[in-house]
Design an enzyme around this catalytic site. Structure first.
Site, PDB file in Angstrom:
ATOM      1  N   ASP A  39     -58.818  -0.311 -45.502  1.00 39.22           N
ATOM      2  CA  ASP A  39     -58.867  -0.482 -44.036  1.00 39.22           C
ATOM      3  C   ASP A  39     -60.072   0.208 -43.416  1.00 39.22           C
ATOM      4  O   ASP A  39     -60.794  -0.385 -42.629  1.00 39.22           O
ATOM      5  CB  ASP A  39     -57.542  -0.086 -43.357  1.00 39.22           C
ATOM      6  CG  ASP A  39     -57.108   1.352 -43.539  1.00 39.22           C
ATOM      7  OD1 ASP A  39     -57.724   2.082 -44.356  1.00 39.22           O
ATOM      8  OD2 ASP A  39     -56.139   1.761 -42.868  1.00 39.22           O
ATOM      9  N   SER A 131     -45.371   5.475 -43.587  1.00 41.53           N
ATOM     10  CA  SER A 131     -46.000   5.599 -42.278  1.00 41.53           C
ATOM     11  C   SER A 131     -45.030   5.914 -41.146  1.00 41.53           C
ATOM     12  O   SER A 131     -44.950   5.200 -40.145  1.00 41.53           O
ATOM     13  CB  SER A 131     -46.850   4.379 -41.926  1.00 41.53           C
ATOM     14  OG  SER A 131     -47.866   4.815 -41.053  1.00 41.53           O
ATOM     15  N   SER A 133     -45.823   8.195 -39.418  1.00 39.29           N
ATOM     16  CA  SER A 133     -46.809   8.556 -38.387  1.00 39.29           C
ATOM     17  C   SER A 133     -47.119   7.359 -37.492  1.00 39.29           C
ATOM     18  O   SER A 133     -47.120   7.481 -36.272  1.00 39.29           O
ATOM     19  CB  SER A 133     -48.079   9.105 -39.033  1.00 39.29           C
ATOM     20  OG  SER A 133     -48.606   8.210 -39.978  1.00 39.29           O
ATOM     21  N   GLU A 165     -54.187   9.661 -34.070  1.00 46.06           N
ATOM     22  CA  GLU A 165     -54.099  10.216 -35.422  1.00 46.06           C
ATOM     23  C   GLU A 165     -55.450  10.767 -35.871  1.00 46.06           C
ATOM     24  O   GLU A 165     -55.532  11.827 -36.483  1.00 46.06           O
ATOM     25  CB  GLU A 165     -53.584   9.148 -36.396  1.00 46.06           C
ATOM     26  CG  GLU A 165     -53.267   9.725 -37.755  1.00 46.06           C
ATOM     27  CD  GLU A 165     -52.136   9.014 -38.476  1.00 46.06           C
ATOM     28  OE1 GLU A 165     -51.397   8.229 -37.841  1.00 46.06           O
ATOM     29  OE2 GLU A 165     -51.976   9.253 -39.675  1.00 46.06           O
ATOM     30  N   ASP A 177     -51.794   0.907 -40.467  1.00 51.94           N
ATOM     31  CA  ASP A 177     -50.395   1.264 -40.279  1.00 51.94           C
ATOM     32  C   ASP A 177     -49.901   0.893 -38.887  1.00 51.94           C
ATOM     33  O   ASP A 177     -48.814   0.329 -38.716  1.00 51.94           O
ATOM     34  CB  ASP A 177     -50.199   2.763 -40.507  1.00 51.94           C
ATOM     35  CG  ASP A 177     -50.582   3.184 -41.915  1.00 51.94           C
ATOM     36  OD1 ASP A 177     -50.871   2.296 -42.731  1.00 51.94           O
ATOM     37  OD2 ASP A 177     -50.582   4.401 -42.187  1.00 51.94           O
TER      38      ASP A 177
HETATM   39  P1  ADP Z   1     -46.286   9.246 -43.393  1.00 48.77           P
HETATM   40  O1  ADP Z   1     -46.972   8.529 -42.294  1.00 48.77           O
HETATM   41  O2  ADP Z   1     -46.571   8.664 -44.735  1.00 48.77           O
HETATM   42  O3  ADP Z   1     -44.815   9.387 -43.176  1.00 48.77           O
HETATM   43  P2  ADP Z   1     -47.921  11.389 -42.436  1.00 48.77           P
HETATM   44  O4  ADP Z   1     -48.289  12.707 -42.998  1.00 48.77           O
HETATM   45  O5  ADP Z   1     -48.997  10.449 -42.072  1.00 48.77           O
HETATM   46  O6  ADP Z   1     -46.889  10.720 -43.443  1.00 48.77           O
HETATM   47  O7  ADP Z   1     -47.068  11.600 -41.119  1.00 48.77           O
HETATM   48  C1  ADP Z   1     -45.924  12.438 -41.146  1.00 48.77           C
HETATM   49  C2  ADP Z   1     -45.955  13.367 -39.959  1.00 48.77           C
HETATM   50  O8  ADP Z   1     -45.784  12.606 -38.739  1.00 48.77           O
HETATM   51  C3  ADP Z   1     -44.806  14.355 -39.950  1.00 48.77           C
HETATM   52  O9  ADP Z   1     -45.115  15.498 -40.732  1.00 48.77           O
HETATM   53  C4  ADP Z   1     -44.694  14.691 -38.474  1.00 48.77           C
HETATM   54  O10 ADP Z   1     -45.674  15.631 -38.095  1.00 48.77           O
HETATM   55  C5  ADP Z   1     -45.030  13.357 -37.814  1.00 48.77           C
HETATM   56  N1  ADP Z   1     -43.799  12.594 -37.543  1.00 48.77           N
HETATM   57  C6  ADP Z   1     -43.408  11.451 -38.119  1.00 48.77           C
HETATM   58  N2  ADP Z   1     -42.200  11.042 -37.658  1.00 48.77           N
HETATM   59  C7  ADP Z   1     -41.814  11.972 -36.773  1.00 48.77           C
HETATM   60  C8  ADP Z   1     -40.653  12.156 -35.959  1.00 48.77           C
HETATM   61  N3  ADP Z   1     -39.626  11.295 -35.995  1.00 48.77           N
HETATM   62  N4  ADP Z   1     -40.608  13.232 -35.160  1.00 48.77           N
HETATM   63  C9  ADP Z   1     -41.636  14.100 -35.104  1.00 48.77           C
HETATM   64  N5  ADP Z   1     -42.742  13.997 -35.851  1.00 48.77           N
HETATM   65  C10 ADP Z   1     -42.840  12.949 -36.681  1.00 48.77           C
HETATM   66 MG    MG Z   2     -49.064   8.406 -42.054  1.00 51.87          MG
END
Ligand code: ADP
Ligand code: MG
Length: 387
Positions: A39, A131, A133, A165, A177
């Site tokens: 991407d 994702s 995030s 992000e 994503d």
């Molecule tokens: P992925 O996107 O693969 O799950 P990332 O490291 O990109 O992993 O994103 C995870 C981070 O996003 C978490 O550590 C947190 O900081 C934030 N996050 C994701 N979902 C939530 C949520 N429901 N509430 C608060 N923060 C969140």
């Molecule tokens: Mg992520």
């Protein structure tokens, strides 16, 4: 999505903020079927939105304060809209508050919009490569676009999430994503050209073919803000510069012999992954659109994994074991998915073989002394919505 999580989000909002929310918005996590680390090289990706969602309940305030809470944390974070800046954001609040801030770069006047209370719940596993995030960014972006009546279209909201992000969180991730989370459709994948941001829905036809996508979450946590993600990105930029290309999108499989002459071994292998992966995305789309059916994409998934393992070097032993074991137990193809260094693998499995594959993976992890993986089927689902 089960109604439970929406009910829980509404109840959580009411309990914390002492009133009813304006509404609920949700956005899904995603699985990338194929097209990894392409991407940010302006290439092609083929993700789909999954049946795991992040829900945000939103209430407008009559002052200019934002308060945000999530079920993953105990604290309520409070900040004045006028104080929002990437430099003051850190930890999980940088995701939702980063989105609030990022709107200021897409035409919103943060000195003119009302404050907000946000309560967030999710059943997307965190840091598993699905994702979470993008799910939180896209849910918040869609919600704010509605309550602040900004009128941005979904591709632009994806860019708002990416901006949050990249700048507020500090993770140099691409647009895939957020695009999957905002543009997904049930039973379809989103074929996205990351250069033009044009997208096309591609029917997956998994159910008719009696196939399923099994996610194997290894439980190995990754972080994109640190570690190898940025280094891989830099290697791609370096490779493109030496080859005189604006980005690796402009390098084709036919250019690889010349690339091998010009580049050091590591940079060449990073380049080869991206170039061949772009081609695999195009091949996958062609197979799906020409009626070849999802059963015919297994070899492309396998080749993608080998390329990430050997050339891009973003796999870990747990992911390799998950992929090898799934294929040995009958999966038609398997690959790690997401940014790498941990997270999840996906396997394309005949529905009748699902439990055999799951048991085989569990056993293999046990034999290797790895923690038990979380395995579950995902369904291609609709993107972000008000609900
Ligand atoms: P992925 O996107 O693969 O799950 P990332 O490291 O990109 O992993 O994103 C995870 C981070 O996003 C978490 O550590 C947190 O900081 C934030 N996050 C994701 N979902 C939530 C949520 N429901 N509430 C608060 N923060 C969140
Ligand atoms: Mg992520």
């Amino acid at each position: 999505m089960s109604t439970d999580i929406r009910d829980d989000t509404r109840a959580g909002f009411t309990e914390l903020f002492g009133r009813e929310p304006e509404g609920l918005w949700s956005a899904p996590g995603r699985v990338n079927l194929i097209g990894e680390h392409t991407d940010y090289n302006e290439g092609f990706v083929l993700p789909f939105a999954i049946d795991r969602r992040t829900v945000v309940a939103v209430g407008l305030r009559d002052d200019r304060v934002v308060r945000v809470a999530s079920t993953i944390a105990d604290d309520v974070v409070e900040i004045a809209l006028s104080d929002l800046a990437p430099s003051v954001l850190s930890g999980w609040p940088a995701y939702p508050l980063g989105v609030v801030w990022a709107f200021s770069e897409f035409g919103a006047d943060l000195s003119a919009v009302p404050g907000l209370d946000l309560f967030i719940d999710s059943d997307v596993p965190l840091g598993a490569g699905l994702s979470s995030s993008a799910a939180i960014e896209s849910a918040v972006a869609l919600a704010l676009n509605d309550v602040w009546r900004l009128g941005l279209d979904r591709p632009t909201l994806a860019r708002v999430g990416q901006r949050a992000e990249n700048v507020a969180v500090g993770a140099p991730t691409g647009i895939m994503d957020q695009s999957a989370s905002l543009l997904g459709r049930a039973d379809h994948a989103v074929f996205l050209d990351c250069r033009t941001l044009e997208s096309e829905l591609v029917p997956l036809g998994l159910a008719e073919a009696e196939l399923a996508i099994l996610v194997i979450d290894t439980g190995v946590k990754h972080s994109h803000a640190t570690g190898g993600y940025g280094e891989r990105r830099a290697a791609c930029e370096r490779g493109a510069a030496v080859l005189g290309a604006a980005s690796l999108r402009d390098v084709s499989v036919d250019d690889l012999p010349r690339a091998q002459e010009l580049l050091d071994d590591v940079t060449f292998r990073r380049v080869r992954h991206v170039v061949t992966e772009n081609q695999r995305v195009l091949d996958t789309v062609e197979v799906l659109q020409s009626g070849g059916g999802a059963a015919a994409i297994g070899d492309l998934l396998d080749a993608s994994h080998r390329s990430m393992r050997d050339d891009f070097e973003i796999s870990v032993p747990e992911l390799d074991l998950a992929v090898e074991t799934a294929v040995q137990a009958g999966a038609l193809g398997a690959r790690m998915t997401g940014g790498g260094f941990g997270g999840a693998a996906i396997a394309l499995v005949r529905v009748g073989d699902l439990s055999r594959v799951q048991v085989a993976v569990d056993n293999a992890f046990g034999e290797h002394g790895f923690g038990q993986p979380d395995t579950f089927v995902v369904f291609a689902s609709d993107g972000a919505a008000r609900n």
